[in-house]
Design a protein around this motif. Structure first.
Motif, mmCIF file in Angstrom:
data_model
loop_
_atom_site.group_PDB
_atom_site.id
_atom_site.type_symbol
_atom_site.label_atom_id
_atom_site.label_comp_id
_atom_site.label_asym_id
_atom_site.label_seq_id
_atom_site.Cartn_x
_atom_site.Cartn_y
_atom_site.Cartn_z
ATOM 1 N N GLY A 23 -4.978 3.603 0.509
ATOM 2 C CA GLY A 23 -4.698 2.590 1.515
ATOM 3 C C GLY A 23 -3.966 3.123 2.728
ATOM 4 O O GLY A 23 -3.742 2.400 3.691
ATOM 5 N N TRP A 24 -3.584 4.385 2.729
ATOM 6 C CA TRP A 24 -2.886 5.024 3.845
ATOM 7 C C TRP A 24 -3.013 6.529 3.668
ATOM 8 O O TRP A 24 -3.351 7.016 2.592
ATOM 9 N N ILE A 25 -2.754 7.244 4.738
ATOM 10 C CA ILE A 25 -2.724 8.701 4.656
ATOM 11 C C ILE A 25 -1.757 9.236 5.693
ATOM 12 O O ILE A 25 -1.632 8.685 6.792
ATOM 13 N N SER B 192 -12.720 15.911 6.813
ATOM 14 C CA SER B 192 -13.054 14.529 7.171
ATOM 15 C C SER B 192 -13.432 13.710 5.940
ATOM 16 O O SER B 192 -12.974 12.574 5.764
ATOM 17 N N ARG B 193 -14.284 14.291 5.091
ATOM 18 C CA ARG B 193 -14.689 13.574 3.875
ATOM 19 C C ARG B 193 -13.499 13.344 2.953
ATOM 20 O O ARG B 193 -13.315 12.242 2.404
ATOM 21 N N THR B 194 -12.700 14.383 2.769
ATOM 22 C CA THR B 194 -11.537 14.276 1.888
ATOM 23 C C THR B 194 -10.546 13.263 2.416
ATOM 24 O O THR B 194 -9.983 12.460 1.661
ATOM 25 N N ARG B 195 -10.333 13.297 3.711
ATOM 26 C CA ARG B 195 -9.386 12.380 4.340
ATOM 27 C C ARG B 195 -9.826 10.927 4.177
ATOM 28 O O ARG B 195 -9.015 10.044 3.860
ATOM 29 N N GLU C 110 0.811 -1.208 0.000
ATOM 30 C CA GLU C 110 0.000 0.000 0.000
ATOM 31 C C GLU C 110 0.853 1.270 0.000
ATOM 32 O O GLU C 110 0.399 2.325 -0.447
ATOM 33 N N LYS C 111 2.098 1.172 0.475
ATOM 34 C CA LYS C 111 2.976 2.333 0.462
ATOM 35 C C LYS C 111 4.106 2.180 -0.550
ATOM 36 O O LYS C 111 5.163 2.809 -0.436
ATOM 37 N N SER C 112 3.880 1.358 -1.571
ATOM 38 C CA SER C 112 4.914 1.127 -2.572
ATOM 39 C C SER C 112 5.269 2.386 -3.343
ATOM 40 O O SER C 112 6.371 2.518 -3.881
ATOM 41 N N SER C 113 4.337 3.344 -3.420
ATOM 42 C CA SER C 113 4.628 4.587 -4.137
ATOM 43 C C SER C 113 5.760 5.347 -3.466
ATOM 44 O O SER C 113 6.545 6.039 -4.133
ATOM 45 N N GLY D 31 -2.937 19.639 5.321
ATOM 46 C CA GLY D 31 -2.354 19.083 4.109
ATOM 47 C C GLY D 31 -2.090 17.601 4.255
ATOM 48 O O GLY D 31 -1.740 17.119 5.334
ATOM 49 N N ALA D 32 -2.281 16.869 3.171
ATOM 50 C CA ALA D 32 -1.992 15.427 3.148
ATOM 51 C C ALA D 32 -1.123 15.104 1.941
ATOM 52 O O ALA D 32 -1.180 15.798 0.922
#
Length: 263
Positions: free
Chosen positions: A246-248, A235-238, A43-46, A212-213
């Motif tokens: 798959g992660w934030i 909240s919705r965006t997150r 999920e964090k392969s990027s 920011g994310a």
């Protein structure tokens, strides 16, 4: 000229934008023989892909990349109140992995490196892990640290605001400790590692948020405004972003007014 000592560089590589690499980071990468990369799952392969792109562009020919799986961390234990114990256990197991990599994959006289997101001094465990390995005494090495552009700096720059205001301090805290700052008007607050949208504790108080994310990456998201007006949007965006990737990883600045941000 090389001696018989292993050398480790801990290189801050910024929050995701390859243009955030400093000249010091590029020079350190060019001196490195072996890069150690701890994989964090599919999920964090990027994130791993971004590291490899940086190496392709800046590392010297003939360098090696050694991959290892980052030990699993019991985040549920932290949620149950055993946060400190969970972190120390994870760091110990991470030290086991890193010690093996240094001992088996880095020959005496060679230079190895860990590429660290943001800045190695801010909410990153690599330096603590290397200190533990040194204390064990099983493998000797010297260590250099190259500072990097943090997500905090990137957040402020991309929102075009200053982190501090005239004559006032700035407080940096993980989300789990944010409740301790409620009612404290002595400065503004930067929040990192917040998995539970703790900013909602400040609703109704005239607080502004700069959120920011995925800062510095092509997936970057920015939202700012009065907290009462934008909290639901965040909240919705997150939730949507977490479902998609798959992660934030998000960071935000809270302040009582958008005015007087310089100084």
């Amino acid at each position: 000229m090389r001696d018989g000592t292993r050398h480790i560089a801990v290189i801050g590589i910024g929050s995701g934008d390859p243009d955030q690499l400093t000249l010091g980071a590029v020079k350190a990468m060019r001196r490195t023989d072996v890069f150690f990369v701890l994989e964090k799952g599919e999920e964090k392969s990027s994130l791993t892909g971004l590291r490899r792109a940086m190496l392709t562009e800046h590392a010297s020919p003939g360098h090696r990349v050694v991959d290892a799986e980052d030990p699993w961390r019991d985040r549920a234990q932290g949620a149950r109140g055993g946060y400190t114990d969970a972190v120390h256990d994870w760091r110990r197991r991470r030290a086991d992995v890193c010690e093996r990599l240094i001992r088996e994959e880095l020959a005496p006289g060679q230079r190895g490196a860990f590429l660290v997101w943001g800045d190695p001094s801010l909410y990153d465990s690599t330096l603590a892990v290397l200190e533990e390995i040194t204390a064990r005494g099983n493998v000797a090495f010297t260590c250099d640290v190259v500072p990097g552009v943090s997500s905090v700096s990137t957040l402020a720059a991309h929102h075009r605001v200053g982190l501090n205001r005239v004559g006032r301090p700035i407080h940096i805290t993980p989300g789990r400790r944010l409740a301790e700052t409620v009612g404290n008007d002595d400065g503004d607050i930067v929040v990192m590692l917040d998995a539970h949208e703790s900013f909602r504790q400040f609703a109704g108080g005239g607080t502004w948020i700069y959120w920011g994310a995925y800062l510095g990456t092509p997936d970057e998201i920015l939202i700012s405004g009065p907290l009462d007006e934008v909290a639901d949007d965040i909240s919705r965006t997150r939730a949507a972003a977490r479902a998609e990737h798959g992660w934030i990883m998000d960071t935000y600045l809270l302040r009582t007014s958008p005015d007087d941000t310089a100084g």
